[in-house]
Design a protein around this motif. Sequence first.
Motif, PDB file in Angstrom:
ATOM      1  N   ALA A 176     -99.829   1.645  42.859  1.00 42.38           N
ATOM      2  CA  ALA A 176     -99.743   2.152  41.489  1.00 42.38           C
ATOM      3  C   ALA A 176     -98.517   3.042  41.352  1.00 42.38           C
ATOM      4  O   ALA A 176     -98.113   3.718  42.303  1.00 42.38           O
ATOM      5  N   PHE A 177     -97.953   3.072  40.133  1.00 45.39           N
ATOM      6  CA  PHE A 177     -96.703   3.808  39.902  1.00 45.39           C
ATOM      7  C   PHE A 177     -96.737   4.496  38.542  1.00 45.39           C
ATOM      8  O   PHE A 177     -97.269   3.968  37.562  1.00 45.39           O
ATOM      9  N   PHE A 178     -96.143   5.696  38.513  1.00 46.23           N
ATOM     10  CA  PHE A 178     -95.893   6.408  37.258  1.00 46.23           C
ATOM     11  C   PHE A 178     -94.684   7.303  37.430  1.00 46.23           C
ATOM     12  O   PHE A 178     -94.508   7.952  38.478  1.00 46.23           O
ATOM     13  N   ALA A 179     -93.868   7.378  36.380  1.00 47.99           N
ATOM     14  CA  ALA A 179     -92.792   8.354  36.312  1.00 47.99           C
ATOM     15  C   ALA A 179     -92.693   8.825  34.872  1.00 47.99           C
ATOM     16  O   ALA A 179     -92.597   7.994  33.955  1.00 47.99           O
ATOM     17  N   GLY A 180     -92.731  10.153  34.672  1.00 43.67           N
ATOM     18  CA  GLY A 180     -92.661  10.667  33.312  1.00 43.67           C
ATOM     19  C   GLY A 180     -92.782  12.170  33.265  1.00 43.67           C
ATOM     20  O   GLY A 180     -93.150  12.824  34.252  1.00 43.67           O
ATOM     21  N   GLY A 181     -92.474  12.728  32.103  1.00 40.42           N
ATOM     22  CA  GLY A 181     -92.461  14.170  31.921  1.00 40.42           C
ATOM     23  C   GLY A 181     -93.831  14.811  32.012  1.00 40.42           C
ATOM     24  O   GLY A 181     -94.863  14.184  31.771  1.00 40.42           O
ATOM     25  N   ASP A 182     -93.805  16.099  32.348  1.00 42.22           N
ATOM     26  CA  ASP A 182     -95.029  16.882  32.504  1.00 42.22           C
ATOM     27  C   ASP A 182     -95.374  17.538  31.170  1.00 42.22           C
ATOM     28  O   ASP A 182     -95.009  18.681  30.888  1.00 42.22           O
ATOM     29  N   HIS A 183     -96.078  16.783  30.324  1.00 41.26           N
ATOM     30  CA  HIS A 183     -96.479  17.336  29.035  1.00 41.26           C
ATOM     31  C   HIS A 183     -97.757  16.662  28.565  1.00 41.26           C
ATOM     32  O   HIS A 183     -98.128  15.591  29.038  1.00 41.26           O
ATOM     33  N   GLY A 184     -98.413  17.323  27.613  1.00 43.12           N
ATOM     34  CA  GLY A 184     -99.693  16.825  27.132  1.00 43.12           C
ATOM     35  C   GLY A 184    -100.829  17.295  28.033  1.00 43.12           C
ATOM     36  O   GLY A 184    -100.613  17.941  29.064  1.00 43.12           O
ATOM     37  N   PRO A 185    -102.063  16.965  27.697  1.00 40.99           N
ATOM     38  CA  PRO A 185    -103.224  17.449  28.458  1.00 40.99           C
ATOM     39  C   PRO A 185    -103.543  16.654  29.712  1.00 40.99           C
ATOM     40  O   PRO A 185    -104.306  17.119  30.545  1.00 40.99           O
ATOM     41  N   ILE A 186    -102.961  15.452  29.881  1.00 39.21           N
ATOM     42  CA  ILE A 186    -103.365  14.568  30.980  1.00 39.21           C
ATOM     43  C   ILE A 186    -102.337  14.521  32.108  1.00 39.21           C
ATOM     44  O   ILE A 186    -102.690  14.566  33.294  1.00 39.21           O
TER      45      ILE A 186
END
Length: 543
Positions: free
Chosen positions: A383-393
């Motif tokens: 599994a992969f994810f890349a993205g900014g640290d924002h929002g509740p999740i």
Amino acid sequence: MKEPSSLSSSSHLSSLPCLHGDLCTREVTFCMLLSLLLISFAFLAVDSRKGISVSWFSLESPLLNPRVRASGDGVLFSRSDSIKPSGRKERLVELHRSELDSRDSVENSSHGSSISLPPVAAPSTAPMPDPTLFNNSLMNDTISLPETRDSGRRDIKLEKIELGLARSRAAIRNAIQNKSSLANLSDMDYVPIGPIYRNAYAFHRSYVEMEKKFKVYIYKEGEPPIFHDGPCKSIYSSEGRFIHSMETDDKFQTRDPELAHVYFLPFSVVNMVTLIYVPNSHDNGPLRRTISDYIDVIATKYPYWNRSVGADHFMLSCHDWGPYVSRGHPHLFSNSIRVLCNANTTEGFNPSKDVSLPEINLNTDSISSIIGGPSASHRPILAFFAGGDHGPIRPLLLKHWKNKDNDIQVYEYLRKGVSYYDMMRKSKYCICPSGYEVASPRIVEALYLECVPVTIGDNYVLPFSDVLNWKSFSVQVSKEDIPNLKSILMSISPRQYIKMQRRVKIAQRHFMVNSPPKQYDMFHMILHSIWLRRLNVKVGPRD
């Protein structure tokens, strides 16, 4: 409010006082006159309560709230409601919500799919329409036309439109009940079939009916770029691409508003934010007033908005502020079809009348470079994810998995030289958490690259979920299960994963952006979602 059809039945008439024997034996003539008088009052009572029945051809979703009760594979709405306009004395319709009759439940298809109901928005200031599957009064072989009581005149064109819609509803129901009848529905290009659909038969017949009949009128008022224009190369490209395709379409668009089933309000919220909003003012009032003024203009110039209280009109926005600025006009928010990327049920999104719009981040005219990917055996990353640290999740996702596991590769920022799309192609699952808002372009990107999406978010209605069975080709994980993400994905067998990935490739078709549009692509799926909601709103002039 349900119309009491029994008022005109013989069983009901037998209970009228003038038919009681002790009175009739004394004064036969008086009894007959009194009977006729009371029966006349009964029919007047029925006529005075005629309204506009609303039933929604929509489909199952796991989201529920206390106002609904479960029944088998679907959801039955237990409360009747009505939306009544207030204020000006206009010829308006009353939208009566009918309780779902138990006889309207539909058996599962051979594909393992079913017709059921959409999730319900959380309570809001707007009246909540109670959707039903198919209302008996609208689906009978004998089709009742809407009545016009405007100085004795009938709106023949509107009656013809409603008659056509009623016949389409009957055809869809027949397709569900008599699946063999679909032998005559072979399309040149594509026939939907398989478990990715909640009910392939109903969807196919509905789509065919849409292509034969559906007409959209675009109001010509307004000047670009606020109206009749939108972004085509950005994270909001869904908004601009639809507006452009709709404006240049010659199949569904009609130049005659009298022939239209729905009316498009062609403003761009993205362009309003760019050109009208004062940066850092935290005031979207000017945007709301622009929309309200526009509706006042078309409501004054044309009869169609007032005729339906906006119920057969739609707006479309992919900007996060779309739901908020739609509150600029109360009937736009509560009655009209709102096609929104920000399909958040806690912010007033109502799946029984609103449409979830896919969010797609496009930077080029062509999407061919991001279509397709390798088979499961050539995807070494779990599994992969890349993205900014924002929002509740996302903070929770980064906290539990950032730099913690080689199988679950989670990044806030990718290293220089590492391709985001290549990482998705190497991954079996692509994690798609909500950010500030519930929608994420990663869902469509995952479908394009044939990576099984893993959605993490609450209160988000997935695009086209009234047709697509998302559970057959994606994984939905709750916020609370983020620490268990690896064990959840590892519990899916290789055989099941291969099935899911193949279904992703089939579902991909419905999210393709084509110019010009092609059958069953994103443009047509958006139109079909609007068609479904118009299909079950019966409009008729009313004093």
